[in-house]
Design an enzyme around this catalytic site. Structure first.
Site, PDB file in Angstrom:
ATOM      1  N   SER A 224       2.791   4.811   1.781  1.00 20.21           N
ATOM      2  CA  SER A 224       2.507   5.358   0.452  1.00 20.21           C
ATOM      3  C   SER A 224       2.459   6.875   0.489  1.00 20.21           C
ATOM      4  O   SER A 224       2.070   7.478   1.510  1.00 20.21           O
ATOM      5  CB  SER A 224       1.142   4.841  -0.014  1.00 20.21           C
ATOM      6  OG  SER A 224       0.701   5.547  -1.151  1.00 20.21           O
TER       7      SER A 224
ATOM      8  N   TYR B 253      -7.786   4.145   1.069  1.00 24.21           N
ATOM      9  CA  TYR B 253      -6.459   3.525   0.932  1.00 24.21           C
ATOM     10  C   TYR B 253      -5.398   4.354   1.658  1.00 24.21           C
ATOM     11  O   TYR B 253      -4.627   3.828   2.473  1.00 24.21           O
ATOM     12  CB  TYR B 253      -6.104   3.383  -0.557  1.00 24.21           C
ATOM     13  CG  TYR B 253      -4.646   3.039  -0.768  1.00 24.21           C
ATOM     14  CD1 TYR B 253      -4.162   1.775  -0.440  1.00 24.21           C
ATOM     15  CD2 TYR B 253      -3.747   3.980  -1.269  1.00 24.21           C
ATOM     16  CE1 TYR B 253      -2.818   1.463  -0.602  1.00 24.21           C
ATOM     17  CE2 TYR B 253      -2.411   3.678  -1.432  1.00 24.21           C
ATOM     18  CZ  TYR B 253      -1.952   2.426  -1.098  1.00 24.21           C
ATOM     19  OH  TYR B 253      -0.623   2.133  -1.251  1.00 24.21           O
TER      20      TYR B 253
ATOM     21  N   LYS C 138      -3.090   3.430   5.141  1.00 25.24           N
ATOM     22  CA  LYS C 138      -1.624   3.463   5.234  1.00 25.24           C
ATOM     23  C   LYS C 138      -1.174   4.397   6.364  1.00 25.24           C
ATOM     24  O   LYS C 138      -0.223   4.090   7.090  1.00 25.24           O
ATOM     25  CB  LYS C 138      -1.023   3.888   3.894  1.00 25.24           C
ATOM     26  CG  LYS C 138      -1.134   2.817   2.821  1.00 25.24           C
ATOM     27  CD  LYS C 138      -0.206   1.661   3.148  1.00 25.24           C
ATOM     28  CE  LYS C 138      -0.499   0.411   2.359  1.00 25.24           C
ATOM     29  NZ  LYS C 138       0.376  -0.718   2.708  1.00 25.24           N
TER      30      LYS C 138
END
Ligand code: UD1
Length: 355
Positions: A122, A146, A150
């Site tokens: 991402s 988050y 990643k």
């Protein structure tokens, strides 16, 4: 090839499964259906006119995953939680599901002798950057659990490539928008905290208005700039990435269009696509937002020849078609009578088979 897609029942995963089936591959899906939908896979198979093999369960279930990996040539790993705000509230879920899931996946792949992987990363790994557009070698400064999860997945792949001679591609998605042109598969709304679904909600729910999060950014119209990419272009990027798995290397590619769009531009595109004015309020900035996040798509273009074809108008009109056909997402096939399809501004354009 025989290809395993984890998270194949999700928003992006279902589109990837469809494209792989249509390209003639055998597809195996592992999905725990915590956010994905069985109905999405039913529709994918109907669209493709072919079936895939579905394993309902988590990638941390070693025996289930080992069985699913039988005869598999490469894995597309998309199964993960993906909500930035939620990760700020409940970081431990992202560490367990995204980081723990990745670690378990890599271990079982190694056991099964499967050494090729395309990983769903991402733009959240970048955080705020000074240089725009963002190149892949920019320093990583994830600003949420988050984004960190990643980035850690990418780092694990780096070691698997170095020590175990794996072939890996990390695709750093920018902002995926839109739906399959049939309107049959798209983004389930219950998990849609992102801009376009919220605009469509404001257009169809009499009680909802869109809040623009900040109008005083140092950008041309004061609202944030993002790099929105059509989900069909993003999905095609996975098939292109497959061709990079022939040698032991870890390729990292941005997947964006390189074209910045402001929040106001997205609202205007939604108004064009639907023929309706978006009710909105200008609100304060959202915590954690950055003014600008735009990909430099050059590396993927030069190395693999990937180019995005679809623009903002195609993104929002396909999202609108999906929305009108599925007012309750996958829960209900009925569409609302007052939201008839002719309201699409230019259906011939949005439905053109450009991909
Ligand atoms: C999105 C993704 C994130 C991904 C990142 C990659 C979501 C919720 N977030 O974050 O997972 O890692 O891209 O860069 O899917 N906005 C409003 N009003 C709204 C909603 C959004 O003004 O009601 C604005 C935001 O301030 C932002 C823009 O719209 O400027 C896009 O927001 P959003 O769709 O949430 O995406 P990102 O925050 O970029």
């Amino acid at each position: 090839m025989r290809l395993l897609v984890t998270g194949g029942a999700g928003y992006i995963g279902s589109q990837v499964v469809l494209d792989l089936l249509q390209a003639g591959h055998d597809v195996v899906v592992v999905d725990d259906f915590s956010t994905g939908h069985r109905e999405a896979l039913a529709r994918v198979q109907a669209l493709a006119g072919r079936t895939c093999t579905v394993f309902g369960g988590d990638v941390v279930d070693r025996d289930l995953l080992f069985g699913a990996l039988r005869g598999v040539d490469a894995v597309f790993h998309l199964a993960a939680f993906k909500m930035v705000g939620d990760s700020m509230d409940r970081p431990e879920r992202y560490f367990r599901n995204n980081v723990g899931g990745m670690a378990a996946l890599l271990h079982t792949m190694q056991e099964a002798g499967v050494h090729r992987i395309v990983y769903s990363s991402s733009a959240a790994v970048y955080g705020a950057q000074r240089q725009m557009p963002i190149q892949e070698d920019a320093p990583l400064r994830p600003e949420s659990p988050y984004g960190l999860s990643k980035a850690q997945g990418e780092q694990m792949l780096e070691w698997m490539v170095q020590r175990r001679k794996w072939s890996a591609v990390s695709l750093r998605y920018f902002n995926p928008v839109g739906a399959h042109p049939s309107g049959s598969i798209g983004q389930p709304f219950e998990s849609a905290a992102s801009l376009v679904p919220r605009v469509l909600m404001a257009l169809t729910d009499a009680n909802a208005r869109l809040a623009i999060f900040g109008t005083d950014y140092d950008t041309p119209d004061g609202t944030c700039l993002r790099d929105y990419i059509h989900v069909c272009d993003l999905s095609r990027a996975h098939l292109v990435a497959l061709r990079a798995l022939d040698e032991p290397a870890h390729h990292i590619f941005n997947v964006g269009t390189g074209r910045p769009h402001s929040v106001r531009e997205v609202l205007a595109a939604c108004a064009r696509a639907t023929g309706r004015d978006v009710p909105f309020d200008e609100g304060p900035r959202r915590a954690g937002d950055i003014a600008s996040a735009v990909a430099d798509p050059g590396r993927f273009q030069r190395t693999m020849g990937f180019e995005s074809h679809l623009g903002l108008d195609e993104m929002v009109s396909s999202a609108w078609r999906w929305w009108t056909l599925n007012p309750r997402g996958y829960e209900d096939r009925e569409r609302l009578p007052e939201l008839a399809l002719p309201e699409l501004a230019d259906p011939s354009r949005s439905l053109a088979p450009a991909f």
